[in-house]
Every structure is written in C-alpha cells, then in structure tokens.
Design a protein around this motif. Structure first.
Motif, PDB file in Angstrom:
ATOM      1  N   ASN A 187      15.920  15.945   0.815  1.00 28.62           N
ATOM      2  CA  ASN A 187      14.740  16.158   1.662  1.00 28.62           C
ATOM      3  C   ASN A 187      13.478  15.584   1.038  1.00 28.62           C
ATOM      4  O   ASN A 187      12.394  16.167   1.143  1.00 28.62           O
ATOM      5  N   LEU A 188      13.614  14.443   0.367  1.00 29.04           N
ATOM      6  CA  LEU A 188      12.466  13.760  -0.219  1.00 29.04           C
ATOM      7  C   LEU A 188      11.930  12.756   0.781  1.00 29.04           C
ATOM      8  O   LEU A 188      12.695  12.120   1.511  1.00 29.04           O
ATOM      9  N   PRO A 189      10.617  12.581   0.820  1.00 27.71           N
ATOM     10  CA  PRO A 189      10.036  11.633   1.788  1.00 27.71           C
ATOM     11  C   PRO A 189      10.474  10.196   1.524  1.00 27.71           C
ATOM     12  O   PRO A 189      10.769   9.823   0.386  1.00 27.71           O
ATOM     13  N   ASP A 190      10.511   9.401   2.580  1.00 28.15           N
ATOM     14  CA  ASP A 190      10.931   8.009   2.446  1.00 28.15           C
ATOM     15  C   ASP A 190       9.780   7.092   2.024  1.00 28.15           C
ATOM     16  O   ASP A 190       9.979   5.895   1.840  1.00 28.15           O
ATOM     17  N   SER A 191       8.596   7.669   1.862  1.00 29.11           N
ATOM     18  CA  SER A 191       7.456   6.918   1.317  1.00 29.11           C
ATOM     19  C   SER A 191       6.345   7.907   0.954  1.00 29.11           C
ATOM     20  O   SER A 191       6.334   9.036   1.424  1.00 29.11           O
ATOM     21  N   LEU A 192       5.430   7.447   0.131  1.00 32.24           N
ATOM     22  CA  LEU A 192       4.240   8.251  -0.230  1.00 32.24           C
ATOM     23  C   LEU A 192       3.011   7.440   0.086  1.00 32.24           C
ATOM     24  O   LEU A 192       3.029   6.244   0.067  1.00 32.24           O
TER      25      LEU A 192
ATOM     26  N   SER B 265       0.813  -1.211   0.000  1.00 31.69           N
ATOM     27  CA  SER B 265       0.000   0.000   0.000  1.00 31.69           C
ATOM     28  C   SER B 265       0.852   1.271   0.000  1.00 31.69           C
ATOM     29  O   SER B 265       0.330   2.363  -0.158  1.00 31.69           O
ATOM     30  N   ILE B 266       2.157   1.131   0.171  1.00 32.48           N
ATOM     31  CA  ILE B 266       3.062   2.277   0.273  1.00 32.48           C
ATOM     32  C   ILE B 266       3.924   2.381  -0.984  1.00 32.48           C
ATOM     33  O   ILE B 266       4.429   1.378  -1.489  1.00 32.48           O
ATOM     34  N   TYR B 267       4.094   3.624  -1.449  1.00 34.38           N
ATOM     35  CA  TYR B 267       5.034   3.888  -2.532  1.00 34.38           C
ATOM     36  C   TYR B 267       6.400   4.140  -1.911  1.00 34.38           C
ATOM     37  O   TYR B 267       6.551   4.994  -1.049  1.00 34.38           O
ATOM     38  N   ARG B 268       7.390   3.385  -2.353  1.00 36.16           N
ATOM     39  CA  ARG B 268       8.743   3.492  -1.794  1.00 36.16           C
ATOM     40  C   ARG B 268       9.698   4.106  -2.827  1.00 36.16           C
ATOM     41  O   ARG B 268       9.517   3.908  -4.024  1.00 36.16           O
ATOM     42  N   PRO B 269      10.736   4.814  -2.368  1.00 36.80           N
ATOM     43  CA  PRO B 269      11.688   5.416  -3.294  1.00 36.80           C
ATOM     44  C   PRO B 269      12.315   4.372  -4.217  1.00 36.80           C
ATOM     45  O   PRO B 269      12.664   3.276  -3.780  1.00 36.80           O
ATOM     46  N   GLN B 270      12.445   4.738  -5.491  1.00 41.03           N
ATOM     47  CA  GLN B 270      13.048   3.837  -6.464  1.00 41.03           C
ATOM     48  C   GLN B 270      14.212   4.495  -7.200  1.00 41.03           C
ATOM     49  O   GLN B 270      15.242   3.892  -7.384  1.00 41.03           O
ATOM     50  N   VAL B 271      14.023   5.737  -7.655  1.00 40.04           N
ATOM     51  CA  VAL B 271      15.053   6.370  -8.471  1.00 40.04           C
ATOM     52  C   VAL B 271      14.890   7.889  -8.444  1.00 40.04           C
ATOM     53  O   VAL B 271      13.776   8.400  -8.373  1.00 40.04           O
TER      54      VAL B 271
END
Length: 93
Positions: A88-93, A56-62
């Motif tokens: 300073n990008l979030p670690d998930s969306l 359910s979580i979007y995780r950093p990829q690139v």
C-alpha cells in the motif's frame, strides 16, 4: 540493489555504494532520493523513491527490508518497485 543483483558485505563497502548513489557529482547517482517508512513481515523497512534529473515526481525505486539483530541492522534485503502496491505504498511522491 534492484534492478541488478548485488551482494555487499561489510560497513565500508556498504557506505561507499551509498555515497556514490547519493553524490550528485558521481556517475552512479540516480537522482534525488526520498524515503518513506514501511514494514514487511513484521520487520522495519524503507521505501525508496527517486527523482531523476529533469523530473518533478519521485518514483518508486527500492523497498529495503531490515533484519535487526541485537538492536543493529544485520541484513538488508532489497525488493524491486513492483512490490510497492502489495505494501500500500504510493506509486509516486
């Protein structure tokens, strides 16, 4: 693209890689993507997040950083998700 080194030359080759990654029927599909605008060294960038099947979580990829020449994308340099914290990008969306 991370985590594998990859060199793509030309529009047709670039589009074919993207189509495979975004097509849910393709074996190369990572999942569902979201993008967030960013900047790196004064250049435009996009932080890509992926939600894999069953999650359910979007995780950093690139983090894709664009070099613009005469108003067009001339080069894209991709960085692994470990750099997200530096921007300073979030670690998930």
């Amino acid at each position: 693209m991370p985590p594998d080194p990859l060199w793509i030359v030309g529009w047709d080759a670039f589009v074919s890689v993207l189509v495979a990654q975004f097509d849910p029927t393709s074996p190369a599909c990572f999942g569902t993507w979201r993008a967030r605008p960013a900047h790196a060294n004064g250049q435009p960038a996009i932080a890509g997040y992926v939600r894999r099947s069953g999650e359910s979580i979007y995780r950093p990829q690139v983090l894709n950083v664009f070099r613009i020449d005469e108003g067009k994308i001339a080069e894209i340099t991709a960085f692994s998700p470990e750099v997200f914290v530096s921007f300073n990008l979030p670690d998930s969306l």
